[in-house]
Each structure stands twice: as structure tokens, then as C-alpha cells.
Scaffold this active site. Structure first.
Site, PDB file in Angstrom:
ATOM      1  N   HIS A 186       3.751  -2.300   2.974  1.00  0.00           N
ATOM      2  CA  HIS A 186       3.765  -0.954   2.388  1.00  0.00           C
ATOM      3  C   HIS A 186       5.018  -0.778   1.548  1.00  0.00           C
ATOM      4  O   HIS A 186       6.123  -1.042   2.042  1.00  0.00           O
ATOM      5  CB  HIS A 186       3.691   0.106   3.489  1.00  0.00           C
ATOM      6  CG  HIS A 186       2.407   0.038   4.262  1.00  0.00           C
ATOM      7  ND1 HIS A 186       2.216  -0.835   5.314  1.00  0.00           N
ATOM      8  CD2 HIS A 186       1.243   0.710   4.108  1.00  0.00           C
ATOM      9  CE1 HIS A 186       0.980  -0.682   5.768  1.00  0.00           C
ATOM     10  NE2 HIS A 186       0.365   0.256   5.055  1.00  0.00           N
ATOM     11  N   ASP A 244       0.810  -1.221   0.000  1.00  0.00           N
ATOM     12  CA  ASP A 244       0.000   0.000   0.000  1.00  0.00           C
ATOM     13  C   ASP A 244       0.844   1.271   0.000  1.00  0.00           C
ATOM     14  O   ASP A 244       2.034   1.242   0.321  1.00  0.00           O
ATOM     15  CB  ASP A 244      -0.883   0.037   1.266  1.00  0.00           C
ATOM     16  CG  ASP A 244      -1.986  -1.015   1.223  1.00  0.00           C
ATOM     17  OD1 ASP A 244      -1.953  -1.871   0.324  1.00  0.00           O
ATOM     18  OD2 ASP A 244      -2.865  -0.972   2.109  1.00  0.00           O
TER      19      ASP A 244
HETATM   20 ZN    ZN Z   1      -2.452   2.919   3.426  1.00  0.00          ZN
END
Ligand code: ZN
Length: 468
Positions: A432, A290
Site C-alpha cells: 500500500h 493500493d
Molecule cells: Zn485497498
């Protein structure tokens, strides 16, 4: 003088009257017999034209350019029929339609001939559905009744590109793709199984057979009312009282299956979830990244994924795609899935619905602009969502099942233990691609999972296995 005339008058009057009556009778007889003669001649010529069937055929133009409606009505009280069918400027199409009509009529007349006492009726009605500029679906519904026992409703459809004359088959519609056929078949079956109106009448074995993923099972279709409709005959999959079922699949649902000419604009389209086709016992995992793209970290992650031939999903922020469209393109080119993660990472549940949709839509168009392809899934920042948001977002809203907490510990050595401790099949792992530590710890995670026999798939690929 008056007296004499009066005496002769009645005789002459009588003779004259007799003459008038006689002449009138002769003239009337001539006129009537001539009329009868004419009428007989007309009937005789009609009979020879339609091969012993006395019927009136008329052809009229319709509201649709280049489409004419032919009406064929029986003049014979014993074998009544009323038939309507389309005619275009394409001979091949017209012949195909006429073949069906002629066969239907001949079968009907043959069975009526067998039993002179029996009552019968044949009715073929026509519905015309235009689609786009020049596509037409024609639905011919045949109601055949011969005697008390035989009464059946069957459907025949024709689909034409009236510009080229090409007849559109289900193969053309589904891009000749067997996977598309399987997905469609599963959805038609599901729709019939949950149709409450025919639920009690469904014939289970017949239903399974009629919805097997075979091209020949799906030849009766039309595009009407923003749906792809499939027609089933009376008694085909359900007992009589259920009638002739129709399945209507919204085009928005099956859009990805369709050939581009038939697809609808992608805005607000929720993609169909294909049924799992792979081995259900296989181990799968969906890695997700992400908050990117990031010029250094994302590229490093892509290289590690390539090393293990792994596919993953990247949930991108619109505000970052705007700066790094090339990285987004690279992610797609290397076979990964791209998801929408909002424009600038707000807590969506604290926004108005209008603001939520603005976050979604601006990012969707930014991604579309960058990769020439829409984002196929959505992940709300912090996993914060609610029913309203889930319902409004037109693509699947996907959270995760393993949180590596990489954003918190920022420790490359900690990544693998956090995956290991929560590992399960069909997991969705949250990471991430903006933290260097995540890229640095990733190789160990992939090496371990591969050793455990896991296949690395995208989120869309794993979703069907997560729905029970
Ligand atoms: Zn996020």
C-alpha cells in the site's frame, strides 16, 4: 344485276385474296429478315467488346454513396458465370478489383476450353460492409466449379477509405506493429482451434502454417458486425465438409491492437491478453501498491522504483485521484501501470450490482480525466469479488499471490521477510502506498529480489504467465 355480279364475284375475290396473301408474305419476310439482321449485329458487337466472351455487363448505383455494383453475366450456356463486384470513384481501387475479376474469369474460361464436354460454373458474389463514415469492406466469394472433381470456394477482400481512395491493408489496421500481428495471429489460431463446427475437420499443420504471424497470412479481412473477420479458403485449414471458415474477433477484444481510426469507444472494453513473448524461464515479479495516490509516500516509492529500473502497478482510489491527479500523471509518466481500485474502498460483494458499477465507472472516468488514459486493470478492495462482479467489470480483475500485510504491521523491517517467506515466480505482491513504513522498507525488498534475478514488471505483463 345481282345474278351477274354473283357470277363474276368469286373470280375477282380469289384474285384479290391471292394478291393480299402474296403481299403480306413479302412484307413479313422483309420485317423478319431485318430483325434477324439487327439481332446478329448486336451479338457481334457484344462479342468484340468483351473479347470473345458473350456477356451482359451492367453497372448500378448502390445504397452506399459513391459505391456502384457491377454485374457481369454470361450469355453463353456452355460457360455460365455470374459475377458481382464493386466500383468506386477511385481508379487505382477499380483497377485492382477488375484485375482480380479478369484473372478469375480468364482462368475459368481457359479450363473450360480445355475440355469441351465438361460442365462448369463461376460465381462471384459480393458482400459490402460499411464501417464508420467512409470505410467499406468488400468481400468477394468465388465459387468455381469445373467438372466433377474441381469445386472450390475462395475469398478475396478489399477494404477502402472511400473518402481518400486509400486501400486499407492489415498492416495499416494493426499500426504496422509486429507485436500486434503476433497477438492477432494467436487469437485467430485459438478461435479456429476451439471452433466446434470444424473441430473434427481441422488440418493441424495447415492451420499452424496459415496462422503464423506473417502479414501475408491475414490479407483477407473485413470489419463487419462489430468484428474483425478473417476468411479462409475451402480446404486451406480444414477438409472439405468444413467449408470455408470465417474467424470473427470482436472489436472490443482486439481494440488496443487497432489503429486509432478503427478503434471503438473504450467503455466496457476488456483488453486482450497478449500471449507471453518473453523467456518463460525468466524470473518475474509484479509489485502492486493500493489505496493511493499519496502526496509523500507515492513519490518516495516512485523514486525507489526508478533506482532499480523497476516497473510496478498502482491501484488507485477514484476519491484520491480526484485530489492528486498530478501524482497519477507522474506514476504513468514514469512507466508504471495504473489500475482502478474503486471510488472509496467499499466491500463490493455487499453492494448491489448497480452500486458496484458506479464505484468502478466513477473511478474509471476520474483516472481517465487525470492521465488521459484508461485504467487497464481492476482490483476489488479487500479482494472481495464474485463471478457477477468479475463478469461485469470490463477490464481484468486482479488479486495478488503474496500479501505483505504492510497495512497491519506498519513495520519497515517486516516487509522483506513477508515477501521472502512466500516468494515464487510470477508472483503478484500486495503493498500500500499510503503507509510510510512500506516506502521505508521497499529498498531492501527491491535489492533482495534483484539479487535473486527477478525482473520487476506490471500486472498486465505478468498475467499471461499466470494463465495456464
Ligand atoms: Zn485497498
Amino acid at each position: 344485276m345481282q345474278e351477274r355480279r354473283k357470277k363474276r364475284g368469286p373470280i375477282i375475290d380469289f384474285l384479290l385474296l391471292g394478291l393480299i396473301v402474296a403481299l403480306t408474305t413479302i412484307i413479313l419476310v422483309i420485317i423478319l429478315s431485318k430483325d434477324e439482321f439487327k439481332f446478329q449485329k448486336i451479338s457481334a458487337s457484344k462479342e468484340t467488346d468483351t473479347e470473345s466472351v458473350n456477356s451482359n455487363i451492367s453497372t448500378e448505383s448502390s445504397a452506399f454513396p459513391g459505391i456502384r455494383i457491377v454485374t457481369d453475366v454470361s450469355n453463353d450456356k456452355r460457360t455460365p458465370f455470374a459475377i458481382h463486384y464493386p466500383q468506386t470513384d477511385n481508379e487505382v481501387f477499380n483497377d485492382a478489383v477488375l484485375q482480380y475479376i479478369t484473372d478469375s474469369k480468364e482462368n475459368y474460361l481457359a479450363s473450360m476450353k480445355k475440355d469441351k464436354e465438361v460442365m462448369g460454373e463461376l460465381n462471384i458474389s459480393l458482400e459490402t460492409f460499411p464501417y464508420r463514415e467512409h470505410y467499406y469492406s468488400f468481400v468477394l466469394t468465388k465459387m468455381l466449379y469445373v467438372g466433377g472433381a474441381n469445386h472450390e470456394v475462395t475469398t478475396k477482400t478489399f477494404f477502402i477509405n472511400n473518402e481518400t481512395g486509400e486501400q486499407i491493408t492489415i498492416q495499416t489496421l494493426l499500426q504496422n506493429d509486429e507485436n500486434n500481428l503476433s497477438t492477432l495471429a494467436a487469437n485467430v489460431r485459438k478461435d479456429l482451434q476451439k471452433n466446434l463446427q470444424i473441430k473434427d475437420e481441422l488440418l493441424k499443420d495447415e492451420l499452424l502454417k496459415a496462422t503464423e504471424p506473417k502479414w501475408s497470412n491475414f490479407t483477407r479481412f473485413a470489419i463487419a458486425d462489430d468484428s474483425l473477420q478473417f476468411y479462409f479458403d475451402e480446404y486451406e485449414i480444414a477438409s472439405g465438409s468444413a467449408g470455408a471458415p470465417i474467424v470473427k474477433l470482436p472489436l472490443s477484444l482486439i481494440n488496443p491492437l487497432l489503429a486509432s481510426d478503427f478503434q471503438i469507444a473504450m467503455e466496457n472494453v476488456k483488453p486482450i491478453t497478449p500471449p507471453p513473448t518473453g523467456d518463460p524461464n525468466k524470473k518475474r515479479i509484479a509489485l502492486t501498491f493500493d489505496d493511493g495516490p499519496h502526496p509523500k509516500v507515492t513519490e518516495q516509492i516512485l523514486n525507489i522504483l526508478d533506482k532499480y529500473h523497476a516497473k510496478a502497478t498502482f491501484f488507485m482510489l477514484g476519491s484520491r485521484v480526484q485530489y492528486y491527479p498530478d501524482i497519477a500523471r507522474d506514476v504513468l509518466a514514469r512507466g508504471h501501470e495504473i489500475g482502478n481500485h474503486s471510488w472509496n474502498h467499499p466491500v463490493l460483494t455487499k453492494l448491489t450490482q448497480e452500486q458496484v458499477m458506479k464505484e468502478y465507472n466513477t473511478t474509471a472516468s476520474e483516472i481517465e480525466k487525470a492521465i488521459n488514459h484508461g485504467a487497464t486493470v481492476f482490483r476489488p478492495p479487500y479482494g472481495a469479488t464474485n463471478d457477477t462482479i468479475d463478469a461485469e467489470i470490463p477490464v481484468p480483475v486482479v488479486l495478488w499471490t503474496i500479501d505483505t500485510l504492510d497495512w497491519k504491521h506498519r513495520n519497515a523491517q517486516q516487509l522483506l521477510p513477508n515477501v521472502k517467506n512466500n516468494l515464487h515466480n510470477n508472483a503478484i505482491v500486495l503493498m500500500h502506498d499510503i503507509h510510510q513504513s512500506t516506502a521505508d522498507g521497499l529498498d531492501a525488498v527491491l535489492a533482495y529480489l534483484q539479487g535473486q534475478g527477478y525482473e520487476f514488471v506490471t500486472v498486465s505483463e505478468i498475467l499471461p504467465y499466470r494463465q495456464k
